[in-house]
Scaffold this motif. Structure first.
Motif, PDB file in Angstrom:
ATOM      1  N   ASN A 104      -1.859 -47.213  29.735  1.00 43.99           N
ATOM      2  CA  ASN A 104      -3.053 -46.477  30.161  1.00 43.99           C
ATOM      3  C   ASN A 104      -3.328 -45.388  29.146  1.00 43.99           C
ATOM      4  N   ALA A 105      -4.582 -44.998  29.049  1.00 40.29           N
ATOM      5  CA  ALA A 105      -4.976 -43.952  28.108  1.00 40.29           C
ATOM      6  C   ALA A 105      -6.202 -43.248  28.662  1.00 40.29           C
ATOM      7  N   GLY A 106      -6.309 -41.974  28.343  1.00 38.49           N
ATOM      8  CA  GLY A 106      -7.457 -41.204  28.789  1.00 38.49           C
ATOM      9  C   GLY A 106      -7.810 -40.133  27.783  1.00 38.49           C
ATOM     10  N   CYS A 107      -9.034 -39.649  27.887  1.00 42.26           N
ATOM     11  CA  CYS A 107      -9.483 -38.587  26.995  1.00 42.26           C
ATOM     12  C   CYS A 107     -10.519 -37.747  27.716  1.00 42.26           C
ATOM     13  N   THR A 108     -10.395 -36.440  27.580  1.00 44.19           N
ATOM     14  CA  THR A 108     -11.393 -35.508  28.077  1.00 44.19           C
ATOM     15  C   THR A 108     -12.102 -34.934  26.859  1.00 44.19           C
ATOM     16  N   PHE A 109     -13.403 -35.162  26.787  1.00 44.71           N
ATOM     17  CA  PHE A 109     -14.212 -34.728  25.653  1.00 44.71           C
ATOM     18  C   PHE A 109     -14.779 -33.352  25.981  1.00 44.71           C
ATOM     19  N   LEU A 110     -14.288 -32.345  25.289  1.00 41.29           N
ATOM     20  CA  LEU A 110     -14.651 -30.969  25.617  1.00 41.29           C
ATOM     21  C   LEU A 110     -15.822 -30.453  24.783  1.00 41.29           C
ATOM     22  N   MET A 111     -15.854 -30.835  23.502  1.00 37.43           N
ATOM     23  CA  MET A 111     -16.920 -30.409  22.588  1.00 37.43           C
ATOM     24  C   MET A 111     -17.158 -31.540  21.595  1.00 37.43           C
ATOM     25  N   PRO A 112     -18.400 -31.743  21.171  1.00 35.63           N
ATOM     26  CA  PRO A 112     -18.653 -32.817  20.203  1.00 35.63           C
ATOM     27  C   PRO A 112     -18.109 -32.473  18.815  1.00 35.63           C
ATOM     28  N   VAL A 113     -17.597 -33.484  18.152  1.00 33.07           N
ATOM     29  CA  VAL A 113     -17.147 -33.360  16.760  1.00 33.07           C
ATOM     30  C   VAL A 113     -18.222 -33.997  15.893  1.00 33.07           C
ATOM     31  N   ASN A 114     -18.561 -33.345  14.783  1.00 37.21           N
ATOM     32  CA  ASN A 114     -19.592 -33.840  13.879  1.00 37.21           C
ATOM     33  C   ASN A 114     -19.033 -33.990  12.469  1.00 37.21           C
ATOM     34  N   TYR A 115     -19.637 -34.895  11.716  1.00 36.61           N
ATOM     35  CA  TYR A 115     -19.338 -35.069  10.303  1.00 36.61           C
ATOM     36  C   TYR A 115     -20.081 -33.980   9.539  1.00 36.61           C
ATOM     37  N   LEU A 132      -8.407 -30.872  17.427  1.00 37.22           N
ATOM     38  CA  LEU A 132      -9.084 -29.658  16.988  1.00 37.22           C
ATOM     39  C   LEU A 132      -9.755 -29.943  15.653  1.00 37.22           C
ATOM     40  N   VAL A 133     -10.730 -29.127  15.292  1.00 34.66           N
ATOM     41  CA  VAL A 133     -11.364 -29.216  13.985  1.00 34.66           C
ATOM     42  C   VAL A 133     -10.742 -28.146  13.106  1.00 34.66           C
ATOM     43  N   ASP A 134     -10.325 -28.535  11.903  1.00 30.25           N
ATOM     44  CA  ASP A 134      -9.707 -27.595  10.972  1.00 30.25           C
ATOM     45  C   ASP A 134     -10.624 -26.391  10.768  1.00 30.25           C
ATOM     46  N   LEU A 137     -10.369 -26.159  21.266  1.00 35.47           N
ATOM     47  CA  LEU A 137      -9.918 -27.509  21.580  1.00 35.47           C
ATOM     48  C   LEU A 137     -11.155 -28.380  21.799  1.00 35.47           C
ATOM     49  N   TYR A 138     -11.282 -29.448  21.025  1.00 35.25           N
ATOM     50  CA  TYR A 138     -12.445 -30.323  21.109  1.00 35.25           C
ATOM     51  C   TYR A 138     -12.234 -31.478  22.087  1.00 35.25           C
ATOM     52  N   ALA A 139     -10.999 -31.950  22.193  1.00 33.20           N
ATOM     53  CA  ALA A 139     -10.689 -33.032  23.136  1.00 33.20           C
ATOM     54  C   ALA A 139      -9.200 -32.998  23.414  1.00 33.20           C
ATOM     55  N   GLU A 140      -8.842 -33.537  24.574  1.00 34.28           N
ATOM     56  CA  GLU A 140      -7.431 -33.691  24.908  1.00 34.28           C
ATOM     57  C   GLU A 140      -7.274 -35.059  25.556  1.00 34.28           C
ATOM     58  N   GLY A 141      -6.154 -35.711  25.226  1.00 36.23           N
ATOM     59  CA  GLY A 141      -5.957 -37.059  25.733  1.00 36.23           C
ATOM     60  C   GLY A 141      -4.527 -37.315  26.134  1.00 36.23           C
ATOM     61  N   SER A 142      -4.312 -38.513  26.638  1.00 35.46           N
ATOM     62  CA  SER A 142      -2.971 -38.923  27.041  1.00 35.46           C
ATOM     63  C   SER A 142      -2.868 -40.439  26.940  1.00 35.46           C
ATOM     64  N   ALA A 143      -1.640 -40.903  26.808  1.00 32.91           N
ATOM     65  CA  ALA A 143      -1.372 -42.341  26.811  1.00 32.91           C
ATOM     66  C   ALA A 143       0.072 -42.560  27.233  1.00 32.91           C
ATOM     67  N   LYS A 144       0.277 -43.512  28.109  1.00 32.05           N
ATOM     68  CA  LYS A 144       1.636 -43.905  28.474  1.00 32.05           C
ATOM     69  C   LYS A 144       2.008 -45.087  27.592  1.00 32.05           C
ATOM     70  N   VAL A 145       3.130 -44.920  26.872  1.00 32.32           N
ATOM     71  CA  VAL A 145       3.581 -45.929  25.926  1.00 32.32           C
ATOM     72  C   VAL A 145       4.824 -46.605  26.495  1.00 32.32           C
ATOM     73  N   VAL A 146       4.777 -47.919  26.568  1.00 29.67           N
ATOM     74  CA  VAL A 146       5.896 -48.709  27.081  1.00 29.67           C
ATOM     75  C   VAL A 146       6.383 -49.628  25.971  1.00 29.67           C
ATOM     76  N   TRP A 147       7.709 -49.734  25.834  1.00 33.27           N
ATOM     77  CA  TRP A 147       8.283 -50.656  24.857  1.00 33.27           C
ATOM     78  C   TRP A 147       8.542 -51.982  25.556  1.00 33.27           C
ATOM     79  N   MET A 148       8.185 -53.063  24.859  1.00 29.12           N
ATOM     80  CA  MET A 148       8.325 -54.388  25.447  1.00 29.12           C
ATOM     81  C   MET A 148       8.810 -55.387  24.414  1.00 29.12           C
ATOM     82  N   ASN A 149       9.258 -56.514  24.916  1.00 24.34           N
ATOM     83  CA  ASN A 149       9.617 -57.650  24.084  1.00 24.34           C
ATOM     84  C   ASN A 149       8.367 -58.513  23.965  1.00 24.34           C
ATOM     85  N   PRO A 150       7.798 -58.642  22.752  1.00 22.54           N
ATOM     86  CA  PRO A 150       6.567 -59.416  22.596  1.00 22.54           C
ATOM     87  C   PRO A 150       6.718 -60.898  22.983  1.00 22.54           C
ATOM     88  N   GLN A 151       7.944 -61.423  22.895  1.00 25.55           N
ATOM     89  CA  GLN A 151       8.172 -62.828  23.249  1.00 25.55           C
ATOM     90  C   GLN A 151       8.079 -63.059  24.748  1.00 25.55           C
TER      91      GLN A 151
END
Length: 142
Positions: free
Chosen positions: A69-80, A105-107, A112-126
């Motif tokens: 699972n993954a999520g992101c909260t977009f707090l402020m827009p980032v521009n080029y 963050l922008v240098d 804080l421009y965005a904050e996110g999360s992800a749960k990472v699980v290790w698995m056997n691909p076979q």
């Protein structure tokens, strides 16, 4: 807008900080970075962290990290043009997983421009089944 703190919560510790440029093609029709690209930024810092631990991300690995699972909260827009600072934090490891959190963050800007999360699980691909965390991962997040 609510104030957001860049201080990690209890149980989280900084694993890696990465700098990456915002590319012109990262923007959408509204002139700011498209929301899907934030997940790519988080993915990139996660891969850099894995590779720093000697776990090269390749399809023929005996064990592989996957995101359940993954999520992101977009707090402020980032521009080029901009350079992002992406911080990745880890939490207490489980048997086969670890929770990760991200700050974008922008240098040159402390906000804080965005904050996110992800749960990472290790698995056997076979087999597609979860496997115990590799020792190097457990040591890095403990």
């Amino acid at each position: 807008m609510a104030e957001h703190s860049t201080a990690p919560e209890a149980g989280r510790h900084l694993l890696i900080t990465s700098r990456m440029p915002v590319r012109w093609g990262d923007m959408d029709a509204y002139g700011h970075v498209n929301n899907t690209v934030y997940f790519r930024y988080m993915e990139q810092v996660r891969v850099e962290w894995l590779e720093q631990m000697g776990s090269v991300v390749r399809p023929d690995n005996a064990v592989a990290p996957v995101i359940i699972n993954a999520g992101c909260t977009f707090l402020m827009p980032v521009n080029y043009p901009a350079t992002l600072i992406v911080r990745m934090y880890g939490g207490e490891p489980g048997r086969s997983s670890v929770m990760t959190w991200y700050e974008l963050l922008v240098d040159g800007d402390e906000r804080l421009y965005a904050e996110g999360s992800a749960k990472v699980v290790w698995m056997n691909p076979q087999t597609g089944k979860s496997v115990p965390l590799p020792d190097a991962v457990r040591a890095a997040v403990s």
